[in-house]
Scaffold this motif. Structure first.
Motif, PDB file in Angstrom:
ATOM      1  N   ALA A 209       0.452  -1.592  -0.184  1.00 12.96           N
ATOM      2  CA  ALA A 209      -0.083   0.559   0.117  1.00 12.96           C
ATOM      3  C   ALA A 209       0.682   0.923  -0.311  1.00 12.96           C
ATOM      4  O   ALA A 209       1.431   0.951   0.682  1.00 12.96           O
ATOM      5  CB  ALA A 209      -0.652  -0.323   0.937  1.00 12.96           C
ATOM      6  N   ALA A 210       0.593   1.892  -0.541  1.00 13.54           N
ATOM      7  CA  ALA A 210       0.930   3.795  -1.033  1.00 13.54           C
ATOM      8  C   ALA A 210       0.871   4.543   0.168  1.00 13.54           C
ATOM      9  O   ALA A 210      -0.031   3.855   0.715  1.00 13.54           O
ATOM     10  CB  ALA A 210       0.291   4.307  -1.419  1.00 13.54           C
ATOM     11  N   PRO A 211       2.115   5.377   0.754  1.00 14.27           N
ATOM     12  CA  PRO A 211       1.530   6.123   2.282  1.00 14.27           C
ATOM     13  C   PRO A 211       0.229   6.904   2.021  1.00 14.27           C
ATOM     14  O   PRO A 211       0.220   7.636   0.790  1.00 14.27           O
ATOM     15  CB  PRO A 211       2.815   6.667   1.889  1.00 14.27           C
ATOM     16  N   GLY A 212      -0.515   6.970   3.056  1.00 11.77           N
ATOM     17  CA  GLY A 212      -1.764   7.339   2.979  1.00 11.77           C
ATOM     18  C   GLY A 212      -2.643   7.038   2.135  1.00 11.77           C
ATOM     19  O   GLY A 212      -3.897   7.700   2.075  1.00 11.77           O
ATOM     20  N   GLU A 213      -2.356   5.712   1.487  1.00 15.23           N
ATOM     21  CA  GLU A 213      -3.649   5.375   0.752  1.00 15.23           C
ATOM     22  C   GLU A 213      -4.782   4.370   1.548  1.00 15.23           C
ATOM     23  O   GLU A 213      -4.618   3.845   2.798  1.00 15.23           O
ATOM     24  CB  GLU A 213      -3.238   3.950   0.182  1.00 15.23           C
ATOM     25  N   LYS A 214      -6.243   4.828   1.631  1.00 17.15           N
ATOM     26  CA  LYS A 214      -7.432   3.945   1.774  1.00 17.15           C
ATOM     27  C   LYS A 214      -7.584   2.690   2.301  1.00 17.15           C
ATOM     28  O   LYS A 214      -7.548   3.289   0.050  1.00 17.15           O
ATOM     29  CB  LYS A 214      -8.784   4.917   1.756  1.00 17.15           C
ATOM     30  N   LEU A 215      -7.284   2.274   2.473  1.00 24.57           N
ATOM     31  CA  LEU A 215      -7.585   0.437   2.913  1.00 24.57           C
ATOM     32  C   LEU A 215      -9.234   0.181   3.160  1.00 24.57           C
ATOM     33  O   LEU A 215      -9.712   0.765   4.005  1.00 24.57           O
ATOM     34  CB  LEU A 215      -6.624  -0.320   2.849  1.00 24.57           C
ATOM     35  N   SER A 216      -9.598  -0.743   2.247  1.00 27.86           N
ATOM     36  CA  SER A 216     -11.521  -1.586   3.350  1.00 27.86           C
ATOM     37  C   SER A 216     -10.438  -3.034   4.272  1.00 27.86           C
ATOM     38  O   SER A 216      -9.709  -3.646   3.868  1.00 27.86           O
ATOM     39  CB  SER A 216     -11.470  -2.000   2.107  1.00 27.86           C
ATOM     40  N   PHE A 217     -11.242  -2.186   4.764  1.00 27.96           N
ATOM     41  CA  PHE A 217     -11.410  -3.285   6.190  1.00 27.96           C
ATOM     42  C   PHE A 217     -12.038  -4.612   6.067  1.00 27.96           C
ATOM     43  O   PHE A 217     -12.377  -5.097   7.895  1.00 27.96           O
ATOM     44  CB  PHE A 217     -10.194  -3.044   7.752  1.00 27.96           C
ATOM     45  N   GLU A 218     -13.412  -4.512   5.766  1.00 25.47           N
ATOM     46  CA  GLU A 218     -14.639  -4.965   5.339  1.00 25.47           C
ATOM     47  C   GLU A 218     -14.177  -5.999   5.873  1.00 25.47           C
ATOM     48  O   GLU A 218     -14.235  -7.027   6.361  1.00 25.47           O
ATOM     49  CB  GLU A 218     -15.444  -5.053   4.373  1.00 25.47           C
ATOM     50  N   ARG A 219     -13.051  -7.086   5.516  1.00 26.07           N
ATOM     51  CA  ARG A 219     -12.728  -8.146   5.738  1.00 26.07           C
ATOM     52  C   ARG A 219     -11.574  -8.083   6.292  1.00 26.07           C
ATOM     53  O   ARG A 219     -10.901  -7.608   6.436  1.00 26.07           O
ATOM     54  CB  ARG A 219     -12.921  -9.027   4.104  1.00 26.07           C
ATOM     55  N   SER A 220     -11.629  -9.540   7.301  1.00 21.02           N
ATOM     56  CA  SER A 220     -10.485  -9.288   8.476  1.00 21.02           C
ATOM     57  C   SER A 220      -8.907 -10.220   7.414  1.00 21.02           C
ATOM     58  O   SER A 220      -9.359 -10.261   6.080  1.00 21.02           O
ATOM     59  CB  SER A 220     -10.472 -10.488   9.564  1.00 21.02           C
ATOM     60  N   GLY A 221      -8.464  -9.988   7.977  1.00 24.08           N
ATOM     61  CA  GLY A 221      -6.988  -9.683   7.149  1.00 24.08           C
ATOM     62  C   GLY A 221      -5.924 -10.924   7.777  1.00 24.08           C
ATOM     63  O   GLY A 221      -6.242 -11.301   8.868  1.00 24.08           O
ATOM     64  N   PHE A 222      -4.371 -10.981   7.963  1.00 23.86           N
ATOM     65  CA  PHE A 222      -3.338 -11.385   8.481  1.00 23.86           C
ATOM     66  C   PHE A 222      -2.449 -10.299   8.783  1.00 23.86           C
ATOM     67  O   PHE A 222      -2.581  -9.699   8.260  1.00 23.86           O
ATOM     68  CB  PHE A 222      -2.255 -12.504   7.344  1.00 23.86           C
ATOM     69  N   LEU A 223      -2.161 -11.052   9.696  1.00 19.39           N
ATOM     70  CA  LEU A 223      -0.716 -10.360  11.440  1.00 19.39           C
ATOM     71  C   LEU A 223       0.475 -10.935  10.971  1.00 19.39           C
ATOM     72  O   LEU A 223       0.715 -12.610  10.636  1.00 19.39           O
ATOM     73  CB  LEU A 223      -1.130 -10.365  12.064  1.00 19.39           C
ATOM     74  N   ASP A 224       1.588 -10.036   9.652  1.00 16.02           N
ATOM     75  CA  ASP A 224       2.778 -11.292   9.770  1.00 16.02           C
ATOM     76  C   ASP A 224       3.806 -10.698  10.610  1.00 16.02           C
ATOM     77  O   ASP A 224       3.674  -9.528   9.969  1.00 16.02           O
ATOM     78  CB  ASP A 224       2.650 -11.469   8.016  1.00 16.02           C
ATOM     79  N   LEU A 225       4.011 -10.831  11.214  1.00  6.11           N
ATOM     80  CA  LEU A 225       5.818 -10.120  12.072  1.00  6.11           C
ATOM     81  C   LEU A 225       6.753 -10.859  11.855  1.00  6.11           C
ATOM     82  O   LEU A 225       7.305 -11.663  11.208  1.00  6.11           O
ATOM     83  CB  LEU A 225       5.072 -10.935  14.003  1.00  6.11           C
ATOM     84  N   PHE A 226       8.335 -10.221  11.620  1.00  2.54           N
ATOM     85  CA  PHE A 226       9.142 -10.785  11.722  1.00  2.54           C
ATOM     86  C   PHE A 226       8.855  -9.977  10.294  1.00  2.54           C
ATOM     87  O   PHE A 226       9.725 -11.417   9.292  1.00  2.54           O
ATOM     88  CB  PHE A 226       9.591 -11.794  12.148  1.00  2.54           C
ATOM     89  N   SER A 227       8.735  -9.428   9.221  1.00  3.20           N
ATOM     90  CA  SER A 227       8.088 -10.357   7.727  1.00  3.20           C
ATOM     91  C   SER A 227       9.576 -10.382   6.417  1.00  3.20           C
ATOM     92  O   SER A 227       8.954 -10.691   5.796  1.00  3.20           O
ATOM     93  CB  SER A 227       6.808  -9.087   6.903  1.00  3.20           C
ATOM     94  N   GLY A 228       9.896  -9.554   6.902  1.00  2.66           N
ATOM     95  CA  GLY A 228      11.181  -9.711   6.394  1.00  2.66           C
ATOM     96  C   GLY A 228      10.803  -9.348   4.436  1.00  2.66           C
ATOM     97  O   GLY A 228      10.647  -7.874   4.735  1.00  2.66           O
ATOM     98  N   LYS A 229      11.603  -9.858   4.213  1.00  2.00           N
ATOM     99  CA  LYS A 229      10.675  -9.325   2.322  1.00  2.00           C
ATOM    100  C   LYS A 229       9.275  -9.702   1.753  1.00  2.00           C
ATOM    101  O   LYS A 229       8.965  -9.342   1.437  1.00  2.00           O
ATOM    102  CB  LYS A 229      11.314  -9.743   1.098  1.00  2.00           C
ATOM    103  N   CYS A 230       8.557  -9.862   3.171  1.00  2.00           N
ATOM    104  CA  CYS A 230       7.359 -10.189   2.657  1.00  2.00           C
ATOM    105  C   CYS A 230       6.499 -11.472   1.663  1.00  2.00           C
ATOM    106  O   CYS A 230       5.603 -11.492   0.909  1.00  2.00           O
ATOM    107  CB  CYS A 230       6.319  -9.021   2.441  1.00  2.00           C
ATOM    108  N   ALA A 231       7.608 -12.371   1.634  1.00  2.00           N
ATOM    109  CA  ALA A 231       7.311 -13.325   0.232  1.00  2.00           C
ATOM    110  C   ALA A 231       5.542 -14.012   0.974  1.00  2.00           C
ATOM    111  O   ALA A 231       5.118 -14.225   0.351  1.00  2.00           O
ATOM    112  CB  ALA A 231       8.098 -14.291   0.399  1.00  2.00           C
ATOM    113  N   VAL A 232       5.798 -14.470   1.918  1.00  2.00           N
ATOM    114  CA  VAL A 232       4.935 -15.086   2.646  1.00  2.00           C
ATOM    115  C   VAL A 232       3.419 -13.592   3.024  1.00  2.00           C
ATOM    116  O   VAL A 232       2.595 -14.546   2.163  1.00  2.00           O
ATOM    117  CB  VAL A 232       4.745 -15.213   4.656  1.00  2.00           C
ATOM    118  N   ALA A 233       3.769 -13.145   3.150  1.00  2.00           N
ATOM    119  CA  ALA A 233       2.941 -11.933   3.217  1.00  2.00           C
ATOM    120  C   ALA A 233       1.946 -11.524   1.959  1.00  2.00           C
ATOM    121  O   ALA A 233       0.813 -12.142   1.720  1.00  2.00           O
ATOM    122  CB  ALA A 233       3.302 -10.381   3.451  1.00  2.00           C
ATOM    123  N   ARG A 234       2.524 -11.512   1.075  1.00  2.00           N
ATOM    124  CA  ARG A 234       2.635 -11.251  -0.569  1.00  2.00           C
ATOM    125  C   ARG A 234       1.833 -12.617  -1.383  1.00  2.00           C
ATOM    126  O   ARG A 234       0.565 -12.586  -2.005  1.00  2.00           O
ATOM    127  CB  ARG A 234       3.497 -11.117  -1.506  1.00  2.00           C
TER     128      ARG A 234
END
Length: 100
Positions: free
Chosen positions: A24-49
């Motif tokens: 997401a871009a800085p200041g971008e408005k996101l929709s949180f209608e649905r639940s998502g995931f929390l990824d801690l110690f994400s590194g390069k975010c491969a799992v998150a993506r």
């Protein structure tokens, strides 16, 4: 919106991977209608993506490498995250802490 959506919206948008897998871009408005995931110690975010693409949900990614404001040793940040967990904002939580 509901309180969980408001609480998530208070976090910097650039901490999130959007449904589909882009950061997401800085200041971008996101929709949180649905639940998502929390990824801690994400590194390069491969799992998150991968989660964002596969399940078409947002993923909150946190890693000190992304900025000092994402220091998971911060009691203030821990309190915020525990609050979001208690609000049931997440479908799941994953972590890949550095092993030494």
């Amino acid at each position: 919106g509901s309180y969980p959506q408001y609480a998530l919206g208070e976090l910097p948008s650039e901490w999130f991977i959007c449904p589909g897998g882009r950061r997401a871009a800085p200041g971008e408005k996101l929709s949180f209608e649905r639940s998502g995931f929390l990824d801690l110690f994400s590194g390069k975010c491969a799992v998150a993506r991968s989660l964002a693409r596969r399940f078409h949900v947002w993923v909150l990614t946190l890693d000190y490498e992304h900025g000092e404001d994402q220091n998971l040793l911060s009691s203030e940040l821990q309190e915020k995250l525990m609050g979001l967990i208690h609000l049931r904002c997440f479908l799941g939580v994953g972590a890949a802490p550095e092993c030494r």
